[in-house]
Scaffold this motif. Structure first.
Motif, PDB file in Angstrom:
ATOM      1  N   ARG A   1       0.836  -1.207   0.000  1.00  0.00           N
ATOM      2  CA  ARG A   1       0.000   0.000   0.000  1.00  0.00           C
ATOM      3  C   ARG A   1       0.863   1.247   0.000  1.00  0.00           C
ATOM      4  O   ARG A   1       1.736   1.425   0.838  1.00  0.00           O
ATOM      5  CB  ARG A   1      -0.962  -0.004   1.162  1.00  0.00           C
ATOM      6  N   LEU A   2       0.602   2.094  -0.943  1.00  0.00           N
ATOM      7  CA  LEU A   2       1.366   3.329  -1.075  1.00  0.00           C
ATOM      8  C   LEU A   2       1.261   4.187   0.178  1.00  0.00           C
ATOM      9  O   LEU A   2       2.191   4.898   0.537  1.00  0.00           O
ATOM     10  CB  LEU A   2       0.900   4.129  -2.291  1.00  0.00           C
ATOM     11  N   SER A   3       0.135   4.094   0.861  1.00  0.00           N
ATOM     12  CA  SER A   3      -0.063   4.916   2.053  1.00  0.00           C
ATOM     13  C   SER A   3       0.805   4.487   3.237  1.00  0.00           C
ATOM     14  O   SER A   3       0.952   5.226   4.203  1.00  0.00           O
ATOM     15  CB  SER A   3      -1.537   4.886   2.468  1.00  0.00           C
ATOM     16  N   SER A   4       1.416   3.304   3.162  1.00  0.00           N
ATOM     17  CA  SER A   4       2.235   2.821   4.278  1.00  0.00           C
ATOM     18  C   SER A   4       3.629   3.451   4.308  1.00  0.00           C
ATOM     19  O   SER A   4       4.367   3.261   5.260  1.00  0.00           O
ATOM     20  CB  SER A   4       2.367   1.295   4.215  1.00  0.00           C
ATOM     21  N   CYS A   5       3.972   4.177   3.274  1.00  0.00           N
ATOM     22  CA  CYS A   5       5.294   4.793   3.185  1.00  0.00           C
ATOM     23  C   CYS A   5       5.117   6.221   2.679  1.00  0.00           C
ATOM     24  O   CYS A   5       4.541   6.424   1.597  1.00  0.00           O
ATOM     25  CB  CYS A   5       6.177   3.973   2.245  1.00  0.00           C
ATOM     26  N   GLY A   6       5.599   7.168   3.445  1.00  0.00           N
ATOM     27  CA  GLY A   6       5.383   8.569   3.120  1.00  0.00           C
ATOM     28  C   GLY A   6       5.852   8.996   1.746  1.00  0.00           C
ATOM     29  O   GLY A   6       5.249   9.846   1.109  1.00  0.00           O
ATOM     30  N   SER A   7       6.924   8.410   1.267  1.00  0.00           N
ATOM     31  CA  SER A   7       7.484   8.828  -0.019  1.00  0.00           C
ATOM     32  C   SER A   7       7.105   7.886  -1.161  1.00  0.00           C
ATOM     33  O   SER A   7       7.637   7.998  -2.260  1.00  0.00           O
ATOM     34  CB  SER A   7       9.004   8.912   0.091  1.00  0.00           C
ATOM     35  N   ALA A   8       6.173   6.970  -0.927  1.00  0.00           N
ATOM     36  CA  ALA A   8       5.857   5.945  -1.926  1.00  0.00           C
ATOM     37  C   ALA A   8       5.276   6.517  -3.214  1.00  0.00           C
ATOM     38  O   ALA A   8       5.659   6.092  -4.307  1.00  0.00           O
ATOM     39  CB  ALA A   8       4.920   4.897  -1.340  1.00  0.00           C
ATOM     40  N   GLU A   9       4.360   7.459  -3.118  1.00  0.00           N
ATOM     41  CA  GLU A   9       3.752   8.002  -4.337  1.00  0.00           C
ATOM     42  C   GLU A   9       4.790   8.716  -5.195  1.00  0.00           C
ATOM     43  O   GLU A   9       4.802   8.550  -6.417  1.00  0.00           O
ATOM     44  CB  GLU A   9       2.590   8.936  -4.009  1.00  0.00           C
ATOM     45  N   MET A  10       5.663   9.481  -4.564  1.00  0.00           N
ATOM     46  CA  MET A  10       6.724  10.153  -5.322  1.00  0.00           C
ATOM     47  C   MET A  10       7.709   9.137  -5.893  1.00  0.00           C
ATOM     48  O   MET A  10       8.235   9.325  -6.990  1.00  0.00           O
ATOM     49  CB  MET A  10       7.434  11.179  -4.447  1.00  0.00           C
ATOM     50  N   ALA A  11       7.946   8.053  -5.172  1.00  0.00           N
ATOM     51  CA  ALA A  11       8.843   7.004  -5.653  1.00  0.00           C
ATOM     52  C   ALA A  11       8.256   6.322  -6.885  1.00  0.00           C
ATOM     53  O   ALA A  11       8.955   6.086  -7.868  1.00  0.00           O
ATOM     54  CB  ALA A  11       9.089   5.980  -4.548  1.00  0.00           C
ATOM     55  N   VAL A  12       6.963   6.034  -6.832  1.00  0.00           N
ATOM     56  CA  VAL A  12       6.283   5.417  -7.978  1.00  0.00           C
ATOM     57  C   VAL A  12       6.330   6.361  -9.169  1.00  0.00           C
ATOM     58  O   VAL A  12       6.617   5.951 -10.294  1.00  0.00           O
ATOM     59  CB  VAL A  12       4.832   5.029  -7.612  1.00  0.00           C
ATOM     60  N   GLU A  13       6.068   7.626  -8.912  1.00  0.00           N
ATOM     61  CA  GLU A  13       6.140   8.622  -9.990  1.00  0.00           C
ATOM     62  C   GLU A  13       7.535   8.623 -10.620  1.00  0.00           C
ATOM     63  O   GLU A  13       7.672   8.618 -11.843  1.00  0.00           O
ATOM     64  CB  GLU A  13       5.819  10.017  -9.455  1.00  0.00           C
ATOM     65  N   SER A  14       8.549   8.619  -9.803  1.00  0.00           N
ATOM     66  CA  SER A  14       9.924   8.639 -10.300  1.00  0.00           C
ATOM     67  C   SER A  14      10.218   7.417 -11.166  1.00  0.00           C
ATOM     68  O   SER A  14      10.818   7.536 -12.233  1.00  0.00           O
ATOM     69  CB  SER A  14      10.887   8.706  -9.118  1.00  0.00           C
ATOM     70  N   LEU A  15       9.791   6.248 -10.707  1.00  0.00           N
ATOM     71  CA  LEU A  15      10.014   5.022 -11.489  1.00  0.00           C
ATOM     72  C   LEU A  15       9.307   5.094 -12.839  1.00  0.00           C
ATOM     73  O   LEU A  15       9.870   4.716 -13.867  1.00  0.00           O
ATOM     74  CB  LEU A  15       9.538   3.793 -10.716  1.00  0.00           C
ATOM     75  N   LEU A  16       8.077   5.567 -12.833  1.00  0.00           N
ATOM     76  CA  LEU A  16       7.319   5.636 -14.088  1.00  0.00           C
ATOM     77  C   LEU A  16       7.865   6.707 -15.027  1.00  0.00           C
ATOM     78  O   LEU A  16       7.997   6.472 -16.235  1.00  0.00           O
ATOM     79  CB  LEU A  16       5.836   5.872 -13.798  1.00  0.00           C
ATOM     80  N   LEU A  17       8.205   7.875 -14.497  1.00  0.00           N
ATOM     81  CA  LEU A  17       8.707   8.948 -15.353  1.00  0.00           C
ATOM     82  C   LEU A  17      10.110   8.663 -15.880  1.00  0.00           C
ATOM     83  O   LEU A  17      10.516   9.242 -16.889  1.00  0.00           O
ATOM     84  CB  LEU A  17       8.687  10.290 -14.618  1.00  0.00           C
TER      85      LEU A  17
END
Length: 123
Positions: free
Chosen positions: A35-51
C-alpha cells in the motif's frame, strides 16, 4: 518506517536510472502490495520510477505490472492508489506523451521514404 522510506527513496528516486524494467516492475508491485499509504514517499517514488521509463521500456513495464494476474494493475495504481492528483496528472501526461511518440515513430518507420532518409542521416 524511516528505514523503509529511505530505502524506497534511494532505489526509486536516486538510483532509478540504473534499474532494469524487471527491477522497476518488482519495486512497483511491492509498493502496491504494501500500500502506497504505508510509506510517506511511496507516491513520489512510484512517480519517479514511471517517469524514468520511456518508449518501449514504459510499455514493457505496464505490461509486466498487468501480467502479475492479481488486483495490483497499472489502472488501479493510477486511478485508485494515487491520492495526489498532481502526481496522477504528471504520470498520465507522461504515458500519453510516450505513447504518442511511439505511434509517430512506428508510423514514420513504416514509410520507405523516411527509412531511406533515416539511413542517409546515420552516415
Amino acid at each position: 518506517r524511516a528505514a523503509r522510506s529511505e530505502l524506497v527513496e534511494l532505489l526509486c528516486t536516486h538510483r532509478c536510472e540504473y534499474l532494469s524494467v524487471r527491477a522497476k516492475t518488482a519495486l512497483l508491485h511491492t509498493l502496491m502490495v504494501m500500500r502506497l499509504s504505508s510509506c510517506g514517499s511511496a507516491e513520489m517514488a512510484v512517480e519517479s520510477l514511471l517517469l524514468s521509463s520511456e518508449g518501449d521500456e514504459l510499455s514493457d513495464l505496464k505490461c509486466r505490472l498487468d501480467g502479475f494476474g492479481d488486483i495490483h494493475s497499472m489502472h488501479k495504481l493510477v486511478f485508485q492508489d494515487f491520492t495526489d492528483h498532481s502526481i496522477r496528472d504528471r504520470v498520465l501526461n507522461h504515458i500519453l506523451h510516450e505513447g504518442t511518440a511511439q505511434v509517430a515513430h512506428r508510423a514514420l518507420m513504416g514509410s520507405g521514404h523516411f527509412r531511406e532518409l533515416y539511413q542517409l542521416g546515420k552516415r
